[in-house]
Design an enzyme around this catalytic site. Structure first.
Site, PDB file in Angstrom:
ATOM      1  N   LYS A 179       0.991  -1.270   0.126  1.00 20.16           N
ATOM      2  CA  LYS A 179       0.047   0.154  -0.074  1.00 20.16           C
ATOM      3  C   LYS A 179       0.844   1.329   0.095  1.00 20.16           C
ATOM      4  O   LYS A 179       1.496   1.691   1.134  1.00 20.16           O
ATOM      5  CB  LYS A 179      -0.764  -0.020   1.109  1.00 20.16           C
ATOM      6  CG  LYS A 179      -2.103   0.911   0.887  1.00 20.16           C
ATOM      7  CD  LYS A 179      -2.517   2.009   1.979  1.00 20.16           C
ATOM      8  CE  LYS A 179      -1.735   2.944   2.479  1.00 20.16           C
ATOM      9  NZ  LYS A 179      -1.594   4.095   1.817  1.00 20.16           N
ATOM     10  N   GLU A 254      10.488   1.791  10.041  1.00 25.63           N
ATOM     11  CA  GLU A 254      11.515   2.987   9.759  1.00 25.63           C
ATOM     12  C   GLU A 254      10.813   4.342   9.788  1.00 25.63           C
ATOM     13  O   GLU A 254       9.827   4.721   9.072  1.00 25.63           O
ATOM     14  CB  GLU A 254      11.836   2.632   8.492  1.00 25.63           C
ATOM     15  CG  GLU A 254      12.395   1.387   7.946  1.00 25.63           C
ATOM     16  CD  GLU A 254      14.087   1.102   8.463  1.00 25.63           C
ATOM     17  OE1 GLU A 254      14.573   2.247   9.052  1.00 25.63           O
ATOM     18  OE2 GLU A 254      14.512   0.125   8.558  1.00 25.63           O
ATOM     19  N   CYS A 288      13.774  11.364   5.298  1.00 22.93           N
ATOM     20  CA  CYS A 288      14.065  10.998   6.850  1.00 22.93           C
ATOM     21  C   CYS A 288      15.386  11.207   7.351  1.00 22.93           C
ATOM     22  O   CYS A 288      15.598  11.680   8.590  1.00 22.93           O
ATOM     23  CB  CYS A 288      13.569   9.746   6.814  1.00 22.93           C
ATOM     24  SG  CYS A 288      14.512   8.401   5.785  1.00 22.93           S
ATOM     25  N   GLU A 392      10.314  16.991  14.367  1.00 23.82           N
ATOM     26  CA  GLU A 392      10.665  16.561  12.703  1.00 23.82           C
ATOM     27  C   GLU A 392       9.781  17.616  12.133  1.00 23.82           C
ATOM     28  O   GLU A 392       8.693  17.363  11.967  1.00 23.82           O
ATOM     29  CB  GLU A 392      10.315  15.238  12.354  1.00 23.82           C
ATOM     30  CG  GLU A 392      10.623  14.879  11.020  1.00 23.82           C
ATOM     31  CD  GLU A 392      10.412  13.327  10.448  1.00 23.82           C
ATOM     32  OE1 GLU A 392       9.379  12.960  10.522  1.00 23.82           O
ATOM     33  OE2 GLU A 392      11.183  12.787   9.972  1.00 23.82           O
TER      34      GLU A 392
END
Ligand code: NAD
Length: 488
Positions: A179, A254, A288, A392
């Protein structure tokens, strides 16, 4: 608003080797114009059920193929994607907002390499064997594929990260239901068109498109999917962990980062400055592994800042399809607003915005006026406890602060909830090893950034993830090990 000049692109799910339409669809935007240009299936339980059923049916035959047979198919798929590299790069740039240059040189070549890499590495694994001569026994281990793997990927490096999961999963003999992010589904759909020609049997790779809440969660909750490999935000990972807990699923997570760069006063700034600009702003800062906290030793702080800001101002923001552009569009209007809000908060707290958002003016081509663009932004004099130094941001925003000693900077670099990647800049080899050892970070790059050997483990500490991926690590994740004892 709709792009009237072009017909809308309509995607379909790929289940059991066939494209199947869905009963409802989601709009997908071109981030560089703000136009809806594509419709993505809004799949749910029913579609996921069909895909899992197909993957289960394909498992016995696929898992009994030899590693060499699977390897040849993966190599063929790599060749086919590479043959269409330009079409894939154009599609990725349009769908995601990233520059055509980045898609051509990073995203699609890496997707090709992911298949080639695992096509090769699957041929070279060995298992363990021990002997207990005193009781006349040998012990050995066997590894077998697990079954149907659920693969969920984010929007920042769409085909790159999806293939980083599909390749090891099927190389090991699993079948998959993938997905992709609902915001960036096009290249996954294009890849599905090549599977049959590559020789991937029907049902080995199934792709269901849709949102995380509907399609993603149906996959996470499906009892016949024993393993989930997820790349995305820490918040979503928490939800996936909760939802999969009743089934005791195997998870690889992750997640996000708040990656520091530490620049000591003996660093080679001629290397450090261009690399740290890339590590801050490449792919609009939507990686990331991007740097967002730069700690510079006091003695070189003002020189670093002056040179860094002067270079940041040279980064050209504009139409992603223009090969001279360095910064494309951010993924969505909501994400752009979120990234901008961090800059506003920093200003309100008394930090100094040295270039970019709110300071310099952004000039865009007429056709891109409604796109989600933002200038590379450098913030200084921001406190460690500020949200800009803790959370972040995932955009073209980086903070630069001064430090005095090695001990102090290690504590400050480790003082966030994340632990994904760090960079250390110094010409003192002893210091490089000392600092690398003490940083709470799954990856430490010294005097470079983003150079990867896919053989070695990739993944984060703390809130940046659970598990590692790489040649051996992915093999271990995507297989189940068994210990066998034989008395002779
Ligand atoms: P996200 O968590 O919002 O979405 C990631 C994927 O999960 C999407 O496909 C989404 O549809 C799906 N999803 C959302 N809710 C779900 C649910 N309840 N159940 C199942 N699936 C669900 O992340 P994003 O905004 O797409 O991506 C950006 C994030 O990804 C950033 O935090 C970034 O750091 C992280 N990231 C990490 C790595 C890494 O390797 N560590 C790599 C790239 C991106």
């Amino acid at each position: 608003t709709m792009a009237h000049s072009e017909a809308l692109l309509v995607l379909e799910n790929f289940i059991a080797g066939k494209f199947v339409p869905c009963s409802s669809y989601i709009d997908s935007y071109n981030p560089s114009t703000g136009d809806v240009y594509c419709r993505v299936p809004d799949s749910g339980k029913e579609e996921v059920e069909a895909a899992v059923k197909a993957a289960k049916a394909a498992f016995p035959i696929w898992s009994s193929k030899s590693p060499l047979e699977r390897s040849q198919i993966l190599n063929k798929l790599a060749d086919l994607i590479e043959h269409d590299l330009e079409a894939f790069a154009q599609a990725e740039s349009k769908d995601q907002g990233k520059t055509i240059t980045f898609a051509r040189t990073v995203d699609i070549p890496r997707a090709v390499y992911n298949f080639r890499f695992f096509a090769s590495s699957i041929l070279h694994h060995t298992t363990e064997c021990t002997e207990m001569a005193s009781v006349g026994c040998v012990h050995y281990t066997l590894r077998a594929p697990v079954g149907v793997a659920g693969l969920i990927s984010p929007w920042n490096l769409p085909l790159y990260l999806l293939t980083w999961k599909i390749a090891p999963a099927i190389a090991c003999g699993n079948t998959v239901v993938a997905k992709p992010s609902e915001m960036t589904s096009v290249t996954a759909w294009m890849m599905c068109k090549l599977l049959e020609k590559a020789g991937v049997p029907h049902g080995v790779v199934n792709v269901v498109f849709g949102t995380g809440a509907k399609a993603g969660e149906a996959l996470v909750c499906h009892p016949d999917v024993p393993l989930i490999s997820f790349t995305g935000s820490t918040l979503t990972a928490q939800r996936i962990t909760e939802k999969s807990a009743p089934h005791c699923k195997r998870l690889s997570l992750e997640l996000g980062g708040k990656n520091p760069a530490i620049v000591f006063d003996d660093a080679d700034l001629s290397q450090c400055i261009p690399t740290t600009l890339r590590s801050s702003f490449a792919n609009q800062g939507e990686i990331c592994l991007c740097t967002s906290r730069i700690f510079v030793q006091r003695g070189i702080y003002s020189e670093f800042l002056k040179r860094f800001v002067a270079e940041a101002k040279k980064w050209k923001v504009g139409n992603p399809s223009d090969p001279t552009v360095d910064v494309g569009a951010l993924i969505s209007k909501e994400h752009l607003e979120k990234v901008r809000s961090y800059v506003k908060k920093a200003q309100a707290e008394g930090a100094r915005v040295l270039c970019g958002e709110g300071v310099d003016s952004l000039v865009l081509p007429t056709s891109n006026q409604k796109g989600y663009f933002m200038l590379p932004t450098v913030i200084a004099e921001v406190k460690d406890e500020s949200c800009c130094m803790q959370e972040e941001i995932f955009g073209p925003v980086t903070c630069v602060v001064a430090f005095d000693t090695e001990d102090e900077v290690i504590g400050r670099a480790n003082g966030v909830k994340y632990g994904l990647a760090a960079t250390v800049w110094s010409s003192n080899v002893g210091r490089v090893h000392r600092v690398a050892r003490r940083l709470q970070s799954g990856l430490v790059w010294t005097n470079c950034w983003l150079i990867r050997d896919l053989n070695l483990p990739f993944g984060g500490m703390k809130a940046s993830g659970i598990g590692r991926e790489g040649a051996k690590d992915s093999y271990e994740f995507f297989t189940e090990v068994k210990t066998i004892t034989v008395k002779h």
